[in-house]
Design an enzyme around this catalytic site. Sequence first.
Site, PDB file in Angstrom:
ATOM      1  N   ARG A   1      15.477 -17.417   0.929  1.00 40.30           N
ATOM      2  CA  ARG A   1      14.949 -17.292  -0.441  1.00 40.30           C
ATOM      3  C   ARG A   1      16.004 -16.675  -1.374  1.00 40.30           C
ATOM      4  O   ARG A   1      16.978 -16.097  -0.914  1.00 40.30           O
ATOM      5  CB  ARG A   1      13.692 -16.414  -0.431  1.00 40.30           C
TER       6      ARG A   1
ATOM      7  N   LYS B   1       8.834  -7.344  17.955  1.00 35.69           N
ATOM      8  CA  LYS B   1       8.218  -7.100  19.284  1.00 35.69           C
ATOM      9  C   LYS B   1       8.050  -8.380  20.090  1.00 35.69           C
ATOM     10  O   LYS B   1       8.129  -8.362  21.311  1.00 35.69           O
ATOM     11  CB  LYS B   1       6.892  -6.369  19.139  1.00 35.69           C
TER      12      LYS B   1
ATOM     13  N   GLY C   1       5.876   1.180  15.084  1.00 36.69           N
ATOM     14  CA  GLY C   1       6.473   1.286  13.748  1.00 36.69           C
ATOM     15  C   GLY C   1       7.342   2.523  13.602  1.00 36.69           C
ATOM     16  O   GLY C   1       8.382   2.653  14.253  1.00 36.69           O
TER      17      GLY C   1
ATOM     18  N   ILE D   1       6.732   5.548  14.566  1.00 37.90           N
ATOM     19  CA  ILE D   1       6.555   6.587  15.593  1.00 37.90           C
ATOM     20  C   ILE D   1       7.706   6.507  16.591  1.00 37.90           C
ATOM     21  O   ILE D   1       7.957   5.444  17.158  1.00 37.90           O
ATOM     22  CB  ILE D   1       5.239   6.373  16.392  1.00 37.90           C
TER      23      ILE D   1
ATOM     24  N   GLU E   1      -3.127 -10.295   8.497  1.00 30.14           N
ATOM     25  CA  GLU E   1      -2.588 -11.576   8.000  1.00 30.14           C
ATOM     26  C   GLU E   1      -3.745 -12.521   7.685  1.00 30.14           C
ATOM     27  O   GLU E   1      -4.866 -12.322   8.161  1.00 30.14           O
ATOM     28  CB  GLU E   1      -1.756 -12.251   9.113  1.00 30.14           C
TER      29      GLU E   1
ATOM     30  N   ASP F   1      -0.614  -8.927  19.824  1.00 30.76           N
ATOM     31  CA  ASP F   1       0.363  -7.967  19.295  1.00 30.76           C
ATOM     32  C   ASP F   1       0.390  -6.707  20.185  1.00 30.76           C
ATOM     33  O   ASP F   1       1.467  -6.237  20.577  1.00 30.76           O
ATOM     34  CB  ASP F   1      -0.021  -7.609  17.848  1.00 30.76           C
TER      35      ASP F   1
ATOM     36  N   LYS G   1       3.456  -5.107  22.808  1.00 29.84           N
ATOM     37  CA  LYS G   1       3.920  -3.708  22.741  1.00 29.84           C
ATOM     38  C   LYS G   1       3.753  -2.990  24.074  1.00 29.84           C
ATOM     39  O   LYS G   1       4.651  -2.259  24.500  1.00 29.84           O
ATOM     40  CB  LYS G   1       3.190  -2.985  21.616  1.00 29.84           C
TER      41      LYS G   1
ATOM     42  N   GLY H   1       4.002  -0.998   8.497  1.00 34.24           N
ATOM     43  CA  GLY H   1       4.308  -0.721   7.091  1.00 34.24           C
ATOM     44  C   GLY H   1       5.799  -0.735   6.830  1.00 34.24           C
ATOM     45  O   GLY H   1       6.609  -0.514   7.732  1.00 34.24           O
TER      46      GLY H   1
HETATM   47  N1  HSE Z   1       0.094  -6.314  12.837  1.00 36.01           N
HETATM   48  C1  HSE Z   1       0.686  -5.146  13.422  1.00 36.01           C
HETATM   49  C2  HSE Z   1      -0.346  -4.011  13.435  1.00 36.01           C
HETATM   50  C3  HSE Z   1       1.907  -4.774  12.655  1.00 36.01           C
HETATM   51  O1  HSE Z   1      -1.397  -4.157  12.807  1.00 36.01           O
HETATM   52  O2  HSE Z   1      -0.153  -2.997  14.078  1.00 36.01           O
HETATM   53  C4  HSE Z   1       2.809  -3.796  13.333  1.00 36.01           C
HETATM   54  O3  HSE Z   1       3.332  -4.271  14.537  1.00 36.01           O
END
Ligand code: HSE
Length: 409
Positions: free
Chosen positions: A44, A100, A129, A131, A185, A196, A200, A298
Amino acid sequence: MIQVAIMGHGVVGSGVAEILLTHKDSLTRKAKEEINIKYILDLREFPDLPYADKFTKDFNDIVNDDEVKVVAELMGGVNPAFDFVKRCLEAGKSVVTSNKELVAKKGAELLATAKEHNVNFLFEASVGGGIPIIRPLNNCLVANDVDEIAGILNGTTNFILTKMIRESMSFKDALALAQQLGYAERDPSADVEGHDACRKICILASLAFGKHIYPDNIHTEGITNISLEDVEYASQWGGVIKLIGEVRHLENNMLDIFVSPMLVSNESQLSSIDDVFNGILVKGDATGDVVFYGKGAGKLPTASAVVADIVDCIKHISARKYLFWEDSDGSNVIPYDESMTAMYVRATGDIHVAENIFGVVMPLTRKNMPKEEIAFITQPMTVKVFNEKVKQATEIGFTIINTIRVADF
Ligand code: HSE
């Protein structure tokens, strides 16, 4: 001066650029080198940004530039991120990432490539994130054999469950609110179906136990079938429902690893972790319980972890950091059927007949409970034995409405 490149100028990528520019002096002091962003890769156009001159659409500008020593991959997904990261490592550049999916699916291969080329591949931002968890697990807790890791690893689902628990909002309305606030999303499946969180816990387990755990081999359940009735029964039991990624080190050196909603007792430190926050409980044999808590997603929290990795790479430009795990065929993970757990059951049927089938149970109640409904907690048993009992109950006329694991931490 150290030249770095950023690949991907989305939420996290723009946060990394922002921190590198606004904290330039303090980062120079800490890294003992001035850090200069030489390229930002994005398809972009961003003509109005003060650093618009740094943008390129061509990955070759980065990989072929010997001056670039550290690359931050913040594009997300496996393609083309995997190819780009691998080529950067092969070109002798250290790479940091918040991705991830990439680490969970390709971590062993990329760590081996980094080792071969004597560069670093760091990914603090991929779990939790902002942490700190990867570095503490790899360094500060290194004296421990890890017995167990259990985490609330997904902020979106924790927000939805918190709304269900604290405000009796339905799953559907809580998801719509999460989308409206920008937490979820438009296609929320990776979050609400547990993928997700699975990526992790796979990363944490691979690091803690030294062998790659692939997400496809892990039992993964999300929160889409959790109802307000289940939340009410959990509350009467003395707990809350949380989406947990867990890995346990068993006595025979095997791992029990899964992602599942769980009834978590109010006495557990994870029970009070609410909203979009993440919490990760690590049980070490020397430390006992250690809990990591903070913003798991975030722009700036995640960018903070990425920039810390960039600085770490700069400090270790000619000495690779020891962050590594081997590839694995998954034979160190038990089949989910063998996992031991107590279960919450909500059904229609007779509680005495249920006791004949499931053994000693703890009956639960809720306000306005329909006459034919029962709910109870079983004793711990393997998932296989539990499923056999569910089948037996169904065959004699029970309708099983929902079943949820009960946490023992
Ligand atoms: N979608 C993920 C969450 C974003 O809600 O934790 C961070 O990995």
